[in-house]
Design an enzyme around this catalytic site. Structure first.
Site: not given
Ligand code: 13P
Length: 260
Positions: A9, A11, A98, A100, A170, A176, A216
């Site tokens: 991903n 992002k 997701h 976010e 997640e 992150g 992460s």
């Molecule tokens: P990170 O691997 O940067 O923690 O992000 C995970 C994520 O949100 C994947 O969709």
């Protein structure tokens, strides 16, 4: 046996020249790693899908979109792209729900459920993301929050539709942050999610459905996470932007598939 899936991903990251370098390194590295045991999917920003489609053409890398409109019919929805459009643009996959998008863009459980249906109706395979915040975990609401996210997104779907869904656990606090759920913590939630799916669509479906972990994931921790029996791969954010790290994560998954 469930085939592992490792997804990148990106992002809101990437530029054409950087994407080209990243994909070229992945295409070369994945062939070396003989990663045929693993499905590898990249989710670039929508504006780069056409470029990335050309770059991955002929390779094992599949393409997905990070978001989709809940509207299925073409029309006056400025800024939106439908599931049919993503199919037309060469995507086989889409991320739905997701954290976010839930937290920053106000996506409710109803919106997430409508997007799941829109994706499946258009023959896109959705990766449904679920996960709890730290407060929810600390307040003892983990199971209730995650199972409610799973049930509300999946309850209107038929078993054949459900069999095309991938789930991604997640934990919001691990995204992150550099804080990863321990392999045991992640396994515990994956097992619980599988039981929820069994309750909805039966044990056979629950044993078939893939549940990947995100939050992460790194080259250093992937092996131990993927060794857990109910963890079928990873949804990778930050580490998917570095070819070396993402390749190491894909290799960890392929090694696990060979063992398991
Ligand atoms: P990170 O691997 O940067 O923690 O992000 C995970 C994520 O949100 C994947 O969709």
């Amino acid at each position: 046996m469930r085939k592992a899936l490792v997804a990148a991903n990106w992002k809101m990251n990437g530029r054409r020249s950087a994407n080209e370098k990243l994909i070229a390194a992945l295409v070369a590295g994945l062939d070396q790693a003989k990663a045929g045991a693993v499905d590898v999917v990249v989710f670039p920003p929508a504006v780069y899908l056409a470029d990335v489609r050309q770059m991955v053409s002929g390779s094992m890398i599949e393409l997905g979109a990070q978001n989709v409109s809940l509207e299925s019919l073409d029309g006056a929805f400025t800024g939106e792209c439908s599931a049919q459009m993503f199919c037309d643009a060469g995507c086989g996959w889409v991320l739905v729900g997701h954290s976010e998008r839930r937290a920053m863009f106000g996506e409710t459980e109803d919106v997430v459920a409508a997007k799941m249906r829109a994706a499946l109706d258009a023959d896109l395979s959705p990766v449904l993301c679920v996960g709890e915040t730290l407060e929810q975990r600390q307040g003892g609401a983990l199971e209730q929050v995650v199972s409610s996210q799973v049930v509300s997104a999946l309850s209107s779907l038929s078993v054949p539709m459900l069999s095309r869904v991938v789930l991604a656990y997640e934990p919001v606090w691990a995204i992150g942050s550099g804080l990863t759920a321990s392999p045991e913590q992640a396994q515990e939630v994956h097992e619980m999610i599988r039981a929820v799916v069994a309750g909805m669509g039966g044990e056979e479906l629950a044993q078939k459905i893939r549940i990947v972990y995100g939050g992460s994931v790194s080259a250093a921790n992937a092996e131990l996470i993927f060794a857990q029996p109910d963890i079928d791969g990873g949804l990778v954010g930050g580490a998917s932007l570095k070819a070396e790290d993402f390749l190491a994560i894909c290799r960890a998954s392929a090694d696990q598939a060979a063992v398991g």
